[in-house]
Design an enzyme around this catalytic site. Structure first.
Site, PDB file in Angstrom:
ATOM      1  N   GLY A 253       0.756  -1.409   0.026  1.00 44.41           N
ATOM      2  CA  GLY A 253       0.060   0.213  -0.089  1.00 44.41           C
ATOM      3  C   GLY A 253       0.831   1.274  -0.014  1.00 44.41           C
ATOM      4  O   GLY A 253       1.684   1.498  -0.847  1.00 44.41           O
ATOM      5  N   HIS A 254       0.803   1.909   1.035  1.00 43.97           N
ATOM      6  CA  HIS A 254       1.273   3.518   1.326  1.00 43.97           C
ATOM      7  C   HIS A 254       2.755   3.274   1.930  1.00 43.97           C
ATOM      8  O   HIS A 254       3.577   3.947   2.075  1.00 43.97           O
ATOM      9  CB  HIS A 254       0.516   4.296   1.952  1.00 43.97           C
ATOM     10  CG  HIS A 254      -0.501   4.971   1.235  1.00 43.97           C
ATOM     11  ND1 HIS A 254      -1.645   4.214   0.845  1.00 43.97           N
ATOM     12  CD2 HIS A 254      -0.767   5.980   0.928  1.00 43.97           C
ATOM     13  CE1 HIS A 254      -2.507   4.993   0.341  1.00 43.97           C
ATOM     14  NE2 HIS A 254      -1.964   6.017   0.158  1.00 43.97           N
ATOM     15  N   GLY A 255       3.026   1.851   2.368  1.00 47.33           N
ATOM     16  CA  GLY A 255       4.266   1.634   3.002  1.00 47.33           C
ATOM     17  C   GLY A 255       5.670   1.858   2.299  1.00 47.33           C
ATOM     18  O   GLY A 255       6.612   2.263   2.713  1.00 47.33           O
TER      19      GLY A 255
END
Length: 329
Positions: A253-255
């Site tokens: 994801g946004h990791g």
């Protein structure tokens, strides 16, 4: 102030889940000052609306989000004529994440910048300016716990079920304290995901006790936590050291915003939530389109995925890097 035809005209660049105040206050205040304001959103027409989000500072590390108003647009994006506007305003919220990867938006903002017209962007709005290369050599600021609920709990418990010792840590929490997760889902008719409060996730290890040599793999969940963690030098150094050891790193994801901030994506192939494409590309990574959406990718020691729907493949690929297999009698 004399009444009459407005002497100036401003374009307000909108999108679903832009921050409520950051859109409505400029929209109405500028009109009160005698300025004509057109609110437009790519993919939408005048008379349609954008959903807003209300960001509230809480006792956690990040702001808390609630669904806001339906903001009515008064301009069709495809009918915008640059010459008719004296300036551009870009609200924050989560809308800039996907506006920054929209070619029509980036081209429009770039033209505003090229012609030297005033640009005003707040909170996450500068993401769009960065995508349009409108802040190079310019001074600006921006505001970036809220991990995505599934993206932390599913890998955590799945790896435990495989017999792995799994520790969860956070630089701002001690073992036994909790982080508030968020639930990201797509709502019908919206251009991006919605956000709702999720579960409280318990931290199991003090960050000060962290030593990359003691661990065989690193998992980085997505959600908005990544925005804050990417600004923490302790996190950046740990990720650099971990990648330098060539141990498995799985990020979803946004990791990947953290990987980008750590400068470890240069020359690497990876995917992420589409809103993070700009971070990946600007960090020197090769972007892999997450099509279909439940596909994850492996590049050496790096596993990346876009959303929690990728978990089966994401976790399976991490298992392979760890040399873990499941057998059935």
């Amino acid at each position: 102030m004399e009444k009459g035809s407005p002497c100036k005209s401003i374009l307000l660049l909108c999108g679903d889940y832009m921050e409520d105040f950051e859109a409505m206050i400029p929209f109405q205040a500028l009109q009160a000052f005698g300025i004509s304001v057109h609110a437009a959103c790519p993919g939408k027409k005048a008379g349609e609306f954008c959903r807003t989000s209300i960001h509230i500072l809480s006792g956690n590390q990040n702001n808390f989000e609630r669904i806001g108003h339906n903001f009515i647009l008064n301009k069709t994006f495809d009918e915008i004529e640059l010459s008719k506007y004296d300036g551009l305003v870009i609200p924050g919220g989560r809308a800039p994440e996907y506006l920054a990867v929209n070619d029509s938006v980036v081209n429009l903002v770039s033209k505003f910048s090229t012609f030297g017209k005033p640009l005003a962007a707040i909170c996450h709005g500068p993401l769009v300016l960065a995508a349009a290369d409108a802040i190079r050599s310019r001074k600006c600021t921006a505001f970036l716990d809220h991990m995505e609920d599934y993206q932390v709990t599913v890998p955590f418990h799945s790896l435990q079920a495989l017999g792995c010792q799994v520790e969860a840590t956070c630089p701002y929490k001690k073992a036994g304290e909790t982080c508030l997760n968020v639930v990201h889902d797509f709502e019908e008719g919206s251009q991006t995901y919605s956000e709702k409060p999720g579960q409280h996730f318990t931290v199991t290890l003090d960050f000060d006790s962290l030593n990359e040599l003691k661990f065989d793999a690193l998992v980085i969940p997505g959600g908005r936590a990544a925005e804050v963690l990417a600004l923490d030098e302790r996190i950046i150094e740990f990720v650099k050291d971990f990648m330098g050891c060539n141990k498995p790193v799985a990020s979803i994801g946004h990791g990947q915003q953290i990987l980008a901030a750590a400068g470890v994506l240069k020359g690497r192939k990876c995917t992420a939530h589409p809103a993070v494409k700009l971070d990946v590309v600007m960090a020197g990574g090769t972007w892999l389109e997450p099509t279909p959406v439940d596909r994850s990718f492996v590049d050496g020691n790096l596993v990346t995925a876009a959303t929690w729907s990728d978990h089966p493949q994401f976790i399976s690929q991490l298992m392979a890097l760890l040399g873990i297999s499941v057998s059935f009698n």
